[in-house]
Design an enzyme around this catalytic site. Structure first.
Site, PDB file in Angstrom:
ATOM      1  CG  ASN A   1     -38.093  25.880 -13.526  1.00 39.19           C
ATOM      2  OD1 ASN A   1     -37.725  26.558 -12.569  1.00 39.19           O
ATOM      3  ND2 ASN A   1     -38.717  24.719 -13.385  1.00 39.19           N
ATOM      4  CD1 TRP A   2     -32.393  29.151 -15.156  1.00 39.16           C
ATOM      5  CD2 TRP A   2     -31.986  31.115 -14.161  1.00 39.16           C
ATOM      6  NE1 TRP A   2     -31.848  29.987 -16.100  1.00 39.16           N
ATOM      7  CE2 TRP A   2     -31.592  31.203 -15.517  1.00 39.16           C
ATOM      8  CE3 TRP A   2     -31.825  32.234 -13.351  1.00 39.16           C
ATOM      9  CZ2 TRP A   2     -31.041  32.365 -16.066  1.00 39.16           C
ATOM     10  CZ3 TRP A   2     -31.276  33.390 -13.889  1.00 39.16           C
ATOM     11  CH2 TRP A   2     -30.889  33.451 -15.233  1.00 39.16           C
ATOM     12  CE  LYS A   3     -36.248  22.222 -13.037  1.00 38.47           C
ATOM     13  NZ  LYS A   3     -36.428  20.806 -13.261  1.00 38.47           N
TER      14      LYS A   3
ATOM     15  CG  HIS B   1     -42.221  22.550 -11.997  1.00 40.21           C
ATOM     16  ND1 HIS B   1     -41.526  21.496 -11.458  1.00 40.21           N
ATOM     17  CD2 HIS B   1     -41.662  22.811 -13.194  1.00 40.21           C
ATOM     18  CE1 HIS B   1     -40.578  21.145 -12.312  1.00 40.21           C
ATOM     19  NE2 HIS B   1     -40.638  21.926 -13.368  1.00 40.21           N
TER      20      HIS B   1
ATOM     21  CD  GLU C   1     -42.227  21.352 -17.316  1.00 42.17           C
ATOM     22  OE1 GLU C   1     -41.131  21.613 -17.824  1.00 42.17           O
ATOM     23  OE2 GLU C   1     -42.465  21.519 -16.117  1.00 42.17           O
TER      24      GLU C   1
ATOM     25  N   GLY D   1     -35.639  16.460 -16.256  1.00 39.05           N
ATOM     26  CA  GLY D   1     -34.332  16.251 -15.636  1.00 39.05           C
ATOM     27  C   GLY D   1     -33.745  14.869 -15.861  1.00 39.05           C
TER      28      GLY D   1
ATOM     29  CB  SER E   1     -34.838  16.097 -21.197  1.00 43.15           C
ATOM     30  OG  SER E   1     -34.731  15.557 -19.890  1.00 43.15           O
TER      31      SER E   1
ATOM     32  N   GLY F   1     -35.350  23.514 -18.155  1.00 45.06           N
ATOM     33  CA  GLY F   1     -34.659  23.505 -16.862  1.00 45.06           C
ATOM     34  C   GLY F   1     -33.164  23.492 -17.073  1.00 45.06           C
ATOM     35  N   GLY F   2     -32.575  22.303 -17.013  1.00 42.99           N
ATOM     36  CA  GLY F   2     -31.119  22.128 -17.074  1.00 42.99           C
ATOM     37  C   GLY F   2     -30.431  22.929 -18.172  1.00 42.99           C
TER      38      GLY F   2
HETATM   39  P1  PGA Z   1     -35.413  19.924 -17.550  1.00 42.20           P
HETATM   40  O1  PGA Z   1     -36.501  20.617 -16.590  1.00 42.20           O
HETATM   41  O2  PGA Z   1     -35.333  20.760 -18.809  1.00 42.20           O
HETATM   42  O3  PGA Z   1     -34.128  19.965 -16.767  1.00 42.20           O
HETATM   43  O4  PGA Z   1     -35.896  18.560 -17.830  1.00 42.20           O
HETATM   44  C1  PGA Z   1     -37.702  21.125 -17.086  1.00 42.20           C
HETATM   45  C2  PGA Z   1     -38.569  21.670 -15.972  1.00 42.20           C
HETATM   46  O5  PGA Z   1     -38.556  21.115 -14.871  1.00 42.20           O
HETATM   47  O6  PGA Z   1     -39.289  22.661 -16.140  1.00 42.20           O
END
Ligand code: PGA
Length: 253
Positions: free
Chosen positions: A11-13, A98, A170, A176, A216, A237-238
């Site tokens: 998920n590149w947001k 999300h 999640e 994050g 995370s 995400g990150g």
């Molecule tokens: P994160 O994000 O891996 O940076 O915690 C996960 C997400 O929001 O899907």
């Protein structure tokens, strides 16, 4: 051996441009290529990068999808995007509900439910995200929150439709923050979700559904997570923003 094939979602947001997305895929694909027949890799770039990413991923088995969409087919909905537009741009799946949509943009289960209906009707894979906040966990309400989110977001969905459905657990406090849930905590929540899904779609239906963990996720925790019987993959995400880091996660799944 688990029956469900591992699924790893990036998920590149609101991060990569179209050009950056294509460049990522070109660097990333050779690093994971050998493993792509054993797992499913999904990447969700921004709307404006969907087309470029799907061109870059052509023939690679990497699936491209969106991070959100609107539930109406078309009309006067300024700033929104439809399932047909996503599909035209090359999307094969869509993330729905999300945590950032729910908490920053006020999406509730009723709205998410309409989106799930639209996605499944249009044969887009719907990745429905659920998860409790830290406060809800501390108050002992995790099970109640997850159950409500699943029941309300999936209201009216029929068992025949769930082959295009994926669930992502999640926990909001893990997204994050650098604080991932332990494999044990995640397994506990996944089992709660699977039991709830069993109530909605029968045990057989629930056993077929993939439930991903997100929050995370890093390569180091992959082995532990993937050993758990109800964790079928991850939503990242990150750590998905760098091709090498994301490739390590994929290769460990
Ligand atoms: P994160 O994000 O891996 O940076 O915690 C996960 C997400 O929001 O899907």
């Amino acid at each position: 051996m688990k029956k469900r094939i591992p699924i790893i979602v990036a998920n590149w947001k609101m991060v990569k441009t179209a050009e950056e997305s294509s460049a990522f895929i070109q660097q990333f694909y050779p690093l994971v290529k050998e493993n792509l027949n054993k797992k499913r890799v999904f990447i969700a770039p921004s709307f404006t990068a969907l087309h470029a990413a799907s061109v870059a991923a052509k023939g690679s088995f990497i699936q491209i999808g969106a991070q959100n969409m609107y539930f109406e087919a078309e009309g006067a909905f300024t700033g929104e995007i439809s399932s047909k537009m996503l599909k035209e741009a090359g999307a094969e799946f869509v993330l729905l509900g999300h945590s950032e949509r729910r908490h920053l943009f006020g999406e509730n289960n009723a709205l998410v439910n309409k989106k799930v209906h639209r996605a499944l009707k249009e044969e887009l894979v719907a990745i429905l995200c659920v998860g409790e906040t830290l406060k809800e966990r501390e108050e002992g309400r995790t099970e109640a929150v997850l159950t409500t989110q699943l029941k309300e977001s999936l209201a009216g969905i029929r068992t025949e439709q769930i082959r295009h459905l994926i669930i992502a657990y999640e926990p909001v406090w893990a997204i994050g923050t650098g604080v991932s849930a332990t494999a044990e905590m995640a397994q506990h929540a996944h089992l709660l979700c699977r039991e709830c899904l069993g109530g909605l779609f029968g045990k057989e239906g629930a056993d077929k559904l993939s439930i991903l963990y997100g929050g995370s996720v890093k390569a180091e925790v992959m082995q532990e997570l993937m050993q758990e019987p109800d964790i079928d993959g991850v939503l990242v995400g990150g750590a998905s923003l760098n091709p090498e880091t994301f490739a390590q996660i994929v290769n460990k799944a």
